[in-house]
Design a protein around this motif. Structure first.
Motif, PDB file in Angstrom:
ATOM      1  N   GLY A  56      64.157 -12.359  53.835  1.00  0.00           N
ATOM      2  CA  GLY A  56      63.463 -11.074  53.975  1.00  0.00           C
ATOM      3  C   GLY A  56      61.955 -11.186  53.863  1.00  0.00           C
ATOM      4  O   GLY A  56      61.318 -11.997  54.549  1.00  0.00           O
ATOM      5  N   ARG A  57      61.380 -10.384  52.973  1.00  0.00           N
ATOM      6  CA  ARG A  57      59.932 -10.378  52.806  1.00  0.00           C
ATOM      7  C   ARG A  57      59.399 -11.737  52.385  1.00  0.00           C
ATOM      8  O   ARG A  57      58.314 -12.147  52.808  1.00  0.00           O
ATOM      9  N   GLY A  58      60.151 -12.470  51.572  1.00  0.00           N
ATOM     10  CA  GLY A  58      59.680 -13.762  51.075  1.00  0.00           C
ATOM     11  C   GLY A  58      59.406 -14.735  52.214  1.00  0.00           C
ATOM     12  O   GLY A  58      58.309 -15.287  52.341  1.00  0.00           O
ATOM     13  N   ILE A  59      60.405 -14.932  53.063  1.00  0.00           N
ATOM     14  CA  ILE A  59      60.231 -15.872  54.182  1.00  0.00           C
ATOM     15  C   ILE A  59      59.232 -15.300  55.195  1.00  0.00           C
ATOM     16  O   ILE A  59      58.439 -16.035  55.789  1.00  0.00           O
ATOM     17  N   ASP A  60      59.235 -13.973  55.371  1.00  0.00           N
ATOM     18  CA  ASP A  60      58.216 -13.341  56.224  1.00  0.00           C
ATOM     19  C   ASP A  60      56.805 -13.744  55.775  1.00  0.00           C
ATOM     20  O   ASP A  60      55.946 -14.084  56.593  1.00  0.00           O
ATOM     21  N   MET A  61      56.574 -13.695  54.477  1.00  0.00           N
ATOM     22  CA  MET A  61      55.230 -13.978  53.961  1.00  0.00           C
ATOM     23  C   MET A  61      54.865 -15.450  54.152  1.00  0.00           C
ATOM     24  O   MET A  61      53.727 -15.789  54.438  1.00  0.00           O
ATOM     25  N   TYR A  62      55.870 -16.310  53.973  1.00  0.00           N
ATOM     26  CA  TYR A  62      55.640 -17.720  54.243  1.00  0.00           C
ATOM     27  C   TYR A  62      55.233 -17.907  55.701  1.00  0.00           C
ATOM     28  O   TYR A  62      54.298 -18.640  56.025  1.00  0.00           O
ATOM     29  N   LEU A  63      55.947 -17.233  56.598  1.00  0.00           N
ATOM     30  CA  LEU A  63      55.660 -17.348  58.031  1.00  0.00           C
ATOM     31  C   LEU A  63      54.262 -16.824  58.352  1.00  0.00           C
ATOM     32  O   LEU A  63      53.522 -17.427  59.130  1.00  0.00           O
ATOM     33  N   LEU A  64      53.901 -15.711  57.741  1.00  0.00           N
ATOM     34  CA  LEU A  64      52.567 -15.147  57.989  1.00  0.00           C
ATOM     35  C   LEU A  64      51.488 -16.160  57.584  1.00  0.00           C
ATOM     36  O   LEU A  64      50.554 -16.428  58.337  1.00  0.00           O
ATOM     37  N   TYR A  65      51.657 -16.717  56.387  1.00  0.00           N
ATOM     38  CA  TYR A  65      50.633 -17.646  55.893  1.00  0.00           C
ATOM     39  C   TYR A  65      50.583 -18.913  56.750  1.00  0.00           C
ATOM     40  O   TYR A  65      49.518 -19.496  56.959  1.00  0.00           O
ATOM     41  N   ASN A  66      51.738 -19.308  57.270  1.00  0.00           N
ATOM     42  CA  ASN A  66      51.807 -20.560  58.032  1.00  0.00           C
ATOM     43  C   ASN A  66      51.518 -20.408  59.521  1.00  0.00           C
ATOM     44  O   ASN A  66      51.139 -21.360  60.173  1.00  0.00           O
ATOM     45  N   HIS A  67      51.730 -19.240  60.070  1.00  0.00           N
ATOM     46  CA  HIS A  67      51.627 -19.090  61.523  1.00  0.00           C
ATOM     47  C   HIS A  67      50.427 -18.274  61.978  1.00  0.00           C
ATOM     48  O   HIS A  67      50.163 -18.207  63.174  1.00  0.00           O
ATOM     49  N   ILE A  68      49.748 -17.591  61.071  1.00  0.00           N
ATOM     50  CA  ILE A  68      48.618 -16.766  61.498  1.00  0.00           C
ATOM     51  C   ILE A  68      47.318 -17.397  61.030  1.00  0.00           C
ATOM     52  O   ILE A  68      47.083 -17.566  59.831  1.00  0.00           O
ATOM     53  N   LYS A  69      46.499 -17.748  62.002  1.00  0.00           N
ATOM     54  CA  LYS A  69      45.207 -18.354  61.647  1.00  0.00           C
ATOM     55  C   LYS A  69      44.277 -17.266  61.132  1.00  0.00           C
ATOM     56  O   LYS A  69      44.313 -16.132  61.630  1.00  0.00           O
ATOM     57  N   PRO A  70      43.437 -17.596  60.148  1.00  0.00           N
ATOM     58  CA  PRO A  70      42.538 -16.573  59.599  1.00  0.00           C
ATOM     59  C   PRO A  70      41.584 -16.026  60.662  1.00  0.00           C
ATOM     60  O   PRO A  70      41.140 -16.764  61.550  1.00  0.00           O
ATOM     61  N   GLY A  71      41.307 -14.737  60.567  1.00  0.00           N
ATOM     62  CA  GLY A  71      40.295 -14.126  61.415  1.00  0.00           C
ATOM     63  C   GLY A  71      40.748 -13.736  62.806  1.00  0.00           C
ATOM     64  O   GLY A  71      39.959 -13.231  63.599  1.00  0.00           O
TER      65      GLY A  71
END
Lengths: 629, 160
Positions: free
Chosen positions: A33-48
């Motif tokens: 759920g939210r946990g793996i979602d957050m991991y994915l966000l941090y790993n797949h979205i480049k800053p900015g």
């Protein structure tokens, strides 16, 4: 096994889909759920990156316990970088989609790119197809869902869809399933719209296998009995979250006329008992014993005949107390309209109330509002503004970009009246008398938000040893006190990070009932469902890991301690009315800063709100991004 | 005893489907459930559908291998899987859709009343599903209907 559900990476620009297993290690670290979602966000979205560009990754995550017959297990998260705040975008929603997604073989989706023309994803028994959605573009959220079931001649399909607000890139457009389930906050519908992704439809017939099905069934019965035995849930089953309003409006813990009063004088008409005139019964999400939403019918008035579901406490405030509209019918119509358009009820209500105060103060006038008299209590104007914002017409187009861009357009003098944190509007709660709530909305990782923590257990004057037993440290039972409230916020943040990752419903945890299931019960449910053993402490560490990952995402986007605050009015203007405990209260800046220091320390973050090296190491976050998924 | 369905009380949560499939097949899968909630999203109508355990069961009449037998204790119609050839004629002819097809296990399925202790009833908090003595079935309906009359009569007879 339940752990064999997959993750699919969808690139809409390339039309490419890759399906992978989810390693058990990820489950131990982030559950789902939210946990793996957050991991994915941090790993797949480049800053900015631009939140509306192809690089933004939209993730959908069913909870680890999704599908079990207890505690509202059908909840899931939809996440991305928020186009409203630029911070973590994340919305948790109920309904039936998550269960259907799991029956179709998937737990997680990570979607990037932008489709050339409107498309929808069709997910069925282990397969995913990208389908043309040209015929769906322009349809409202109800029509879209119906059209998809008709396309496939299958009424059991569950679709999460956007309405025209999402298509029009209203920054607070939401994602919807059914008549009422909404992934409301942070503009996830806007992200779907930017990707030209109209819907994600799921239908599955695959078994969800449990480690210990017999034990799970018995224990789920015990859990359901436990939660339906609480007085809070008994009230929910009858009235839904509208019951909360009766308390907060009586006490003086509610925003009226944007932020001018903390009680609505003519607010009695909005009380839940008045729903009997419209309600035909309650409705529940997947496998839920609480069934907290009304099914209602309007048979008279310009919008009749109308069938809708809800409204939640949020809509009572958004279309009732904030614009000072003493009309339950306005709330019911507005609730239905925002659901139809696919737009966040909280954000739109708050932003309209802000515009009304600007109108009252003479900062905007009829020339700007296209002739609309945005006076307090003008119910028709509230309804009209919903149409205008969803369609981006005239003044609606100015508000549709969210409150901070609207300040830019209207002028600096409008800023003082905006009730927001990190660019997202506050709930219609008035948190000035309740420091715990005030800290909770200020620190929430997704901008002003009452559901990252919602530390409400101090509202009951419970004995302090009971609070200490729950929170693991001293907490004052006086809700106006600042003592121990940082601990409450911290504890609830971890707790809800776990709850959202398990896919359970917050209402069926220590949301408003001290005797509701907590960590001990969750560890048993996880064991019977998956065979994985967790201790209470291990689960709390998972919660801390998830919350700190969100914090790291925000830090990377430039957020820091300076953003964990409230607007000036909380500090300057005391509450004018209400019960003695709620009256004449404003947030004490020094005490607030002290709470913030304590709160950071509890998380293991520095005084600047950054996770320390030691904390990162303890949480196994020192090598992120690690790209295990 | 009879499995009584009261659609007015149903909240559409489909908990019954979930627990039915876990109890019978040890997995969660609504397509393996013996009960199914039929829903109309845009009007909010929810109607749980399940085998009516008919007195003159069509499924039994059409079965070519005589595989459907009544359990004298519970009154449930049970499938004898040793005899059943999986022709699905029962599923075709049942007017209520009371017989389903479990594609994952390749067999026809129907409500067996859980040997007299239906798990769906145990989990149904709003009591849309009840397991009641057959003799009291119409008495309950009569009382519910009579209550409406009694309210009307109280109003008519009330001193003005």
């Amino acid at each position: 096994m339940v752990l064999n559900r997959k993750i699919a990476y969808v690139d809409l620009s390339k039309g490419k889909i890759v399906i992978n297993d989810i390693p058990n290690k990820m489950r131990r670290l982030y559950l789902g759920g939210r946990g793996i979602d957050m991991y994915l966000l941090y790993n797949h979205i480049k800053p900015g990156i631009d939140a509306l560009g192809p690089e933004n990754t939209l993730t959908i995550g069913a909870g680890l316990l999704g599908g079990i017959p207890a505690l509202g297990s059908g909840r899931y998260d939809i996440s991305a970088k928020s186009p409203l705040t630029g911070a973590v975008g994340d919305s948790n929603m109920g309904g039936f989609f998550a269960a259907e997604l799991r029956f179709a073989g998937f737990d997680h989706l990570a979607i990037r790119g932008i489709a050339e023309k409107p498309v929808y994803l069709w997910i069925h028994d282990g397969e995913i197809e990208i389908k043309d959605a040209s015929h769906l573009w322009g349809k409202d959220t109800f029509e879209t869902q119906t059209a998809i079931t008709e396309d496939h001649h299958d009424d059991e399909i569950e679709s999460m869809v956007i309405g025209i607000a999402g298509e029009n890139l209203v920054r607070f457009a939401n994602v919807r399933t059914g008549m009422k389930n909404s992934g409301g906050r942070t503009g996830m519908g806007c992200v779907m719209g930017s990707k030209k992704l109209k819907a994600i439809a799921a239908r599955g017939t695959m078994d969800l296998e449990f480690a210990y099905p017999d034990e799970l069934l018995d224990y789920c019965k015990e859990m359901n009995d436990k939660i339906t035995g609480t007085r809070w849930v008994k009230a929910q089953q009858r009235w839904g979250s509208m019951i909360i309003y009766s308390n907060t409006n009586t006490t003086g813990l509610i925003r009226c006329r944007n932020f001018q009063y903390n009680r609505m004088e003519k607010g009695d008409v909005l009380e839940c008992e008045n729903m009997d005139k419209y309600s035909i019964g309650m409705s529940g999400c997947y496998a839920c014993s609480v069934h907290c939403r009304h099914r209602y019918i309007l048979t008279e008035g310009p919008y009749a005949p109308l069938f809708g579901e809800g409204p939640e406490y949020t809509s009572q405030g958004a279309f009732g107390t904030e614009p000072d509209c003493p009309s339950l019918e306005t709330v019911l119509v507005a609730n239905h309209l925002v659901n139809k358009y696919g737009i966040d009820t909280l954000e739109i209500g708050s932003i309209i109330a802000w515009a009304m105060e600007l109108y009252e103060k003479g900062i905007i006038d009829e020339k700007m509002t296209d002739g609309l008299r945005l006076e307090w209590g003008n119910c028709d104007a509230v309804i009209e503004m919903i149409h205008k914002i969803a369609k981006r017409e005239g003044f609606g187009n100015i508000l549709a970009d969210g409150i901070l861009p609207a300040i830019e357009k209207i002028g600096k003098e409008s800023e003082y009246y905006a009730i927001q944190v990190k660019g997202m509007s506050n709930l219609h709660s008035d948190e000035r008398p309740t420091p715990s709530f005030a800290l909770g909305i200020a620190t929430s990782t997704r901008g002003s938000d009452h559901l990252r923590s919602r530390p409400a257990l101090d509202l009951y004057g419970l004995p302090e040893d009971v609070l200490k037993e729950i929170y693991g440290g001293p907490v004052s039972s006086d809700y106006t006190s600042y003592d121990g409230k940082s601990r409450m916020v911290w504890w609830h943040e971890l707790s809800y990070a776990v709850v959202d990752s398990l896919g359970l419903c917050k209402f069926q945890t220590t949301f408003l009932a001290v005797n509701a299931p907590r960590y001990e019960e969750w560890t048993k449910l996880i064991y019977y469902t998956t065979g994985m053993k967790f201790s209470k402490e291990e689960l709390m560490t998972v919660g801390e890991r998830i919350y700190t990952t969100e914090r790291m995402f925000n830090i990377r986007e430039g957020f820091s301690r300076k953003d964990d605050t409230l607007v000036e009015r909380y500090f300057k203007e005391p509450t004018p009315i209400g019960f003695p405990m709620a009256r004449n209260k404003n947030i004490d800046r020094k005490k607030f800063e002290r709470m913030l220091n304590e709160y950071y320390a509890l998380h293991g973050w520095s005084l600047e709100g950054e996770p320390t090296e030691q904390t990162l190491k303890k949480l196994e976050l020192d090598r992120e991004p690690s790209r295990m998924l | 005893m009879t499995l009584l369905v009261d659609p007015e009380k149903c909240t559409g949560c489909r908990l019954c489907e979930t627990v039915c499939s876990i109890k019978h097949e040890k997995v969660c899968n609504p397509t393996s459930s013996r009960i199914h909630v039929v829903k109309w999203m845009t009007s909010g109508v929810y109607i749980p559908m399940v085998c009516q355990q008919c007195d003159s069961p069509i499924c039994q009449t059409v079965c070519p291998t005589d595989s459907i037998k009544r359990d004298n204790k519970t009154g449930a119609l049970l499938i004898d899987y040793d005899k059943c050839v999986g022709c699905r004629i029962c599923a075709v002819f049942c007017p209520f859709g009371g017989i389903g097809i479990d594609v994952n296990r390749g067999k026809v399925i129907k409500c067996d009343l859980c040997e007299g202790d239906p798990v769906c009833v145990k989990f149904c908090d709003p009591e849309a599903l009840q397991y009641v003595p057959t003799t009291s079935l119409n008495l309950m309906k009569q009382r519910a209907a009579a209550e409406k009359f009694s309210e009307l009569m109280k109003k008519l007879l009330a001193p003005t």
